[in-house]
Scaffold this motif. Structure first.
Motif, short mmCIF file in Angstrom:
data_model
loop_
_atom_site.label_atom_id
_atom_site.label_comp_id
_atom_site.label_asym_id
_atom_site.label_seq_id
_atom_site.Cartn_x
_atom_site.Cartn_y
_atom_site.Cartn_z
N ILE A 142 0.83 -1.21 0.00
CA ILE A 142 0.00 0.00 0.00
C ILE A 142 0.86 1.25 0.00
O ILE A 142 0.59 2.22 -0.72
CB ILE A 142 -0.98 -0.03 1.19
N ALA A 143 1.94 1.25 0.79
CA ALA A 143 2.84 2.41 0.80
C ALA A 143 3.48 2.61 -0.57
O ALA A 143 3.62 3.74 -1.05
CB ALA A 143 3.90 2.22 1.88
N LEU A 144 3.87 1.52 -1.21
CA LEU A 144 4.56 1.59 -2.50
C LEU A 144 3.65 2.13 -3.60
O LEU A 144 4.08 2.90 -4.46
CB LEU A 144 5.05 0.18 -2.88
N TRP A 183 -8.47 -1.63 -3.25
CA TRP A 183 -7.58 -2.68 -2.75
C TRP A 183 -8.40 -3.95 -2.54
O TRP A 183 -9.48 -3.89 -1.96
CB TRP A 183 -6.94 -2.29 -1.42
N VAL A 184 -7.88 -5.07 -3.00
CA VAL A 184 -8.55 -6.37 -2.82
C VAL A 184 -7.73 -7.19 -1.83
O VAL A 184 -6.57 -7.50 -2.09
CB VAL A 184 -8.68 -7.13 -4.16
N LEU A 185 -8.34 -7.54 -0.70
CA LEU A 185 -7.61 -8.21 0.38
C LEU A 185 -7.51 -9.71 0.17
O LEU A 185 -6.41 -10.26 0.05
CB LEU A 185 -8.29 -7.90 1.72
N LEU A 220 -8.38 -7.13 9.26
CA LEU A 220 -7.51 -6.70 8.18
C LEU A 220 -8.21 -5.76 7.21
O LEU A 220 -7.59 -4.82 6.69
CB LEU A 220 -6.97 -7.92 7.43
N THR A 221 -9.50 -5.97 6.97
CA THR A 221 -10.25 -5.06 6.10
C THR A 221 -10.32 -3.68 6.74
O THR A 221 -10.13 -2.66 6.07
CB THR A 221 -11.68 -5.60 5.85
N GLU A 222 -10.59 -3.64 8.04
CA GLU A 222 -10.68 -2.36 8.73
C GLU A 222 -9.31 -1.68 8.83
O GLU A 222 -9.21 -0.45 8.75
CB GLU A 222 -11.31 -2.56 10.11
N TRP A 223 -8.25 -2.49 8.98
CA TRP A 223 -6.90 -1.90 8.96
C TRP A 223 -6.63 -1.25 7.61
O TRP A 223 -6.10 -0.14 7.52
CB TRP A 223 -5.85 -2.98 9.22
N MET A 224 -7.01 -1.94 6.54
CA MET A 224 -6.78 -1.42 5.20
C MET A 224 -7.55 -0.13 4.99
O MET A 224 -7.03 0.85 4.41
CB MET A 224 -7.21 -2.49 4.19
N LYS A 225 -8.77 -0.08 5.47
CA LYS A 225 -9.60 1.13 5.33
C LYS A 225 -9.02 2.29 6.12
O LYS A 225 -8.97 3.44 5.64
CB LYS A 225 -11.03 0.83 5.78
N SER A 226 -8.53 2.04 7.32
CA SER A 226 -7.94 3.12 8.12
C SER A 226 -6.60 3.58 7.54
O SER A 226 -6.23 4.74 7.65
CB SER A 226 -7.75 2.68 9.57
N THR A 227 -5.88 2.66 6.90
CA THR A 227 -4.60 3.01 6.28
C THR A 227 -4.79 3.87 5.05
O THR A 227 -4.02 4.80 4.79
CB THR A 227 -3.83 1.72 5.90
N ILE A 239 -11.66 2.39 -2.22
CA ILE A 239 -12.60 1.31 -1.93
C ILE A 239 -11.81 0.11 -1.42
O ILE A 239 -10.74 -0.21 -1.93
CB ILE A 239 -13.38 0.93 -3.20
N ILE A 240 -12.37 -0.59 -0.43
CA ILE A 240 -11.74 -1.80 0.09
C ILE A 240 -12.65 -2.99 -0.21
O ILE A 240 -13.80 -3.03 0.20
CB ILE A 240 -11.48 -1.71 1.60
N ASN A 241 -12.10 -3.94 -0.96
CA ASN A 241 -12.81 -5.19 -1.27
C ASN A 241 -12.20 -6.27 -0.37
O ASN A 241 -11.17 -6.85 -0.69
CB ASN A 241 -12.62 -5.53 -2.75
#
Length: 868
Positions: free
Chosen positions: A412-414, A424-426, A439-446, A451-453
């Motif tokens: 995600i940083a890259l 992003w698709v987890l 992990l979905t909520e971590w991705m959303k906060s990051t 959109i987070i799938n």
């Protein structure tokens, strides 16, 4: 005159050096290749600046010929080298010039020299790697410069302190267990088959050097909003950054902020980025540090927003820049027949995106792979929406989960700055799925701006709760896969509905196949039928779109090895529906987003049926024609015509012309046309079993032989009405087949006794099978055998024997379910203390949704209650 002679001599010398280098490398054979392979040479592979989001004018490309060697893992740096490898092409690829597999017990070494001149004094020298799969340890002049773990992420090392003026030595050691370790590896396997493809080990993206000032920019973070662009400039020490945002060279906004602090820069009359209008602002950043010349970089940004909102009918939809935008996409896997993970050239990389857009799509789901930075740059420039998959965890052990999460943070940083990435698709289809909500909520906060799938393809996740809210918990989308489809995901509050994968229609294109004998698809149609079939499916897709579907991802834009589901062949030469026709089909859903590029070159498929020639060709065969190429083409034709007797005879004639050692392609043919112990190919496989395993990888020959032996010699005894199979007669019938016969016999006997609960025979047979063939039995099967013993026996001797099987199931990692089996066996055998310790460990490692079961078992053990 003397000076001219000297110059002429020097030119001849340089030409000789170049000719020598080129002679030391040549592309290895491959079933098919792309047109761009001809443009690859050792002189200047991948010469483009590799990081468009953070550009400096001065840099040194280290791509080209390197020394290489393959040694046992953990061996010291080799003293001699085995040959040359062309960087940045992975070891297994034809373009590397090597085309060898890297085994899990091996290490790959790279070596080259490079020069650092006097002009770099007082500067930092940064060594950049685009990507190295999987663990890289870097040495400069014999000293360790650093290391990186992760097969898809760029990394940088400051090597200034290790350098000397003039020649320097660079060595890289790489460990990559491919699909045999905890590493996220995508669809790479040591031995490709089905939906898994050839591995790409080692350096597979550009390696390069930069000289930067004492105070320099390490990275930047760009976040678009409605009318402002947020930019954070990070540096190696304190500094101030002057930022200028430009529209076609004209400065439209500026800001000056301390490094590390986010600047929110308002842009007047915002020009938004979209597939219809992929407008990009240029960015210039200069560091100011005590009036000393500072670092300067150029970048770019696209102003776009992405969100889930309700349309005028109250249906949750995907909105781009405040406007409902249907995501009409394809599942792009990023494999090349000649370069593996690496496209032959930047032009080839760009072609893939142009092809998708030319066909009338506006979205690419980048599937279980990260691409080089220039791929995302081309998406930004050309205007393609990107759904970016995370690369699946290697397995479900704690170590693999930790590595998965570490790499996701880097991913995600890259890729954070690319405006084309909107999602992003987890997790994909339940593969190594765990802690989905966290992990979905971590991705959303990051990254709250995308959109987070959380989980694409719920129908493949057999462990998922039947409650739809749990299948897509905390996700922005409900997402199903439906082959061939199409279909529609359920409607849930706050979530848009998408079809994460569909299609998978196989269309064979002769002379453009990786392996015609093994080509497959979810369904198969003739070339002449495909356009009408696809148009019919898209009409149904339109019905679902009207009902609320916001996006769909067709499988797939290009064939990949034996997977022939592409709209374009694997070599990128043939399109299976004429480009103007498929664009018109897609106008049901979205208007074409751009005119066709003038230099977009692709040929239409021949829709005539080659099998129409079968009758005439068969007559030629029956009349005695035995040309090798003729036989190889005719055998699959006979199979497609449902003429098994002639297919067998033609295949046998072809095999009779082959001589060992056999190539991979020849082995694939032999395997395809061998289904009985009396087939000609069976004897070839059995005679050359070890060679076949080496060529194909893994135990493919053993497995093929065992399946045939089972079908011919064992199944007739145990699937009939006889309740007492004659195991002695069976043993005699498989004796001529050596180890494969012995292994499948013991396996079949073990499973038969287990399924029929014949406890008198099961444990002894299973133990004999495991003692002889433990290394080839899967952890899941070992656990299944151990659990059957737990349910079927009460004596401690047998239970402790089964505990040894259970222990073997954990040889590659401690899985809670296997630990639970082991604990139960120990407990039932009277080893209470050891059992409780093991169950406690299993409870600690178990996913949240399964902890209750382990708590119940542990409670019974502590209270001296039966767990059986």
């Amino acid at each position: 005159m003397k000076k001219c002679r000297l110059l002429f001599t020097l030119l001849l010398f340089l030409q000789a050096v170049l000719a020598c280098a080129q002679q030391s490398w040549h592309m290895q054979p491959t079933p098919i290749k792309t047109r761009w392979a001809a443009d690859v040479s050792p002189e200047n592979p991948w010469p483009e600046y590799p990081r468009p989001q953070l550009q400096r004018p001065a840099w040194q490309n280290l791509n080209g010929l390197w020394d290489y060697a393959i040694t046992p893992n953990n061996a010291p740096r080799p003293k001699t080298w085995q040959g040359k490898i062309l960087v940045p092409f992975p070891l297994e690829s034809a373009l590397s010039g090597v085309k060898k597999p890297l085994l899990p017990n091996q290490q790959l070494w790279y070596n080259r020299n490079f020069n650092v001149n006097e002009s770099t004094k007082g500067k930092h020298i940064l060594l950049h790697f685009g990507a190295v799969d999987w663990q890289a340890t870097v040495y400069v002049n014999g000293k360790k410069a650093g290391a990186h773990t992760g097969g898809y992420q760029a990394f940088t090392l400051d090597i200034t302190a290790l350098l000397q003026t003039g020649d320097n030595n660079l060595t890289v050691a790489v460990y990559d267990p491919t699909d045999q370790g905890i590493n996220p590896h995508g669809k790479q396997v040591l031995q490709p088959q089905g939906i898994r493809y050839t591995a790409s080990s080692g350096i597979w993206q550009t390696v390069w050097l930069e000289a930067v000032p004492e105070v320099y920019i390490t990275d930047i973070k760009i976040t678009p909003a409605d009318s402002a662009l947020k930019i954070q400039v990070n540096t190696n020490t304190n500094a101030t950054a002057a930022i200028a945002i430009m529209d076609k060279g004209k400065v439209v906004a500026t800001a000056t902020v301390p490094a590390g602090q986010e600047a929110s820069i308002t842009i007047p009359q915002v020009h938004h980025w979209s597939p219809e209008d992929p407008f990009l602002y240029d960015i210039n950043i200069k560091l100011q540090n005590n009036d000393q010349p500072g670092d300067e970089v150029n970048s770019y940004a696209g102003m776009r927003t992405i969100a889930i909102k309700k349309d005028e009918k109250g249906q949750e939809r995907i909105f781009l820049n405040g406007k409902y935008t249907y995501n009409l996409g394809v599942l792009d896997q990023g494999f090349w027949p000649d370069g593996g993970y690496t496209a032959p050239t930047d032009e080839a990389l760009r072609f893939d995106i142009e092809a998708v857009k030319a066909m009338g799509f506006n979205t690419i789901r980048k599937h279980i792979k990260l691409e080089p930075a220039r791929w995302y740059y081309h998406c930004d420039k050309l205007g393609i929406l990107v759904w970016q998959d995370m690369v699946t965890a290697g397995d479900e052990t704690p170590a693999a989960k930790k590595e998965f999460e570490n790499e996701n943070k880097e991913n995600i940083a890259l890729l954070y700055n690319y405006p084309s990435i909107i999602c992003w698709v987890l997790f994909n289809e339940g593969w190594a799925r765990y802690d989905q909500q966290r992990l979905t909520e971590w991705m959303k906060s990051t990254d709250p701006g995308r959109i987070i799938n959380g989980h694409t393809g719920e129908n493949y996740d057999r462990r998922a709760s039947q409650d739809p809210n749990q299948r897509w918990i905390s996700s922005d989308l409900t997402d199903i896969h439906d082959y061939p489809g199409p279909g529609i995901a359920p409607s849930l509050p706050g979530k848009a509905r998408v079809l994460g994968e569909w299609g998978g229609v196989q269309v064979r294109v002769r002379n453009h196949q990786w392996n015609a004998a093994d080509g497959w698809g979810y369904i198969s149609v003739l070339p002449s039928q495909f356009a009408s079939k696809y148009a019919f499916m898209v009409k149904h897709l339109k019905i679902y779109e009207e009902e609320g579907l916001s996006g769909s991802i067709y499988t797939e834009p290009f064939d990949v090895e034996t997977e022939e589901n592409g709209l374009i062949t694997y070599d990128r030469e043939i399109i299976k529906i004429p480009v103007q026709q498929i664009r018109a089909i897609h106008e049901l859903l979205i208007p074409p987003t751009a005119a066709l590029a003038a230099d977009f070159k692709i040929r239409d498929m021949d829709t005539s049926n080659p099998d129409n020639r079968y009758t005439a060709m068969l007559q030629d065969f029956l009349s005695g024609k035995r040309d090798t190429g003729f036989l190889k083409e005719l055998a699959p034709m006979a199979a497609r015509q449902n003429d098994p007797a002639n297919a067998k005879a033609i295949a046998a004639a072809y095999m009779g012309q082959l001589t060992a050692p056999y190539t991979r392609s020849q082995w694939n043919f032999i395997f395809t046309y061998t289904s009985n112990t009396d087939d000609k190919g069976f004897n070839l496989i059995n005679t050359h079993r070890d060679a076949a395993n080496r060529t194909l990888g893994g135990r493919q020959a053993d497995i093929k032989l065992m399946n045939i032996i089972y079908s011919d010699k064992i199944a007739p005894f145990i699937t009939g009405t006889d309740e007492n199979p004659d195991w002695t007669k069976m043993a005699a019938s498989i004796k001529p087949f050596g180890l494969p016969g012995a292994e499948i016999y013991l396996r079949a006997k073990t499973i038969y006794h287990m399924n029929n609960k014949e406890w008198k025979h099961f444990a002894g047979t299973a133990d004999k099978y495991i003692q002889q063939f433990a290394a080839t039995i899967s952890a899941a099967d070992l656990n299944k055998f151990a659990w059957s013993a737990f349910t079927g026996y009460t004596d401690s001797t047998t239970l402790l024997t089964a505990a040894t099987w259970s222990k073997l199931s954990m040889r590659q990692g401690e899985v809670p379910a296997y630990m639970d089996t082991h604990a139960n066996l120990l407990y039932k055998a009277g080893k209470k203390t050891a059992a409780i310790a093991m169950e406690e460990k299993a409870l600690k490692m178990a996913p949240p949704e399964e902890k209750k079961n382990y708590e119940d078992t542990l409670g019974k053990m502590k209270n001296n209650q039966q767990t059986w």
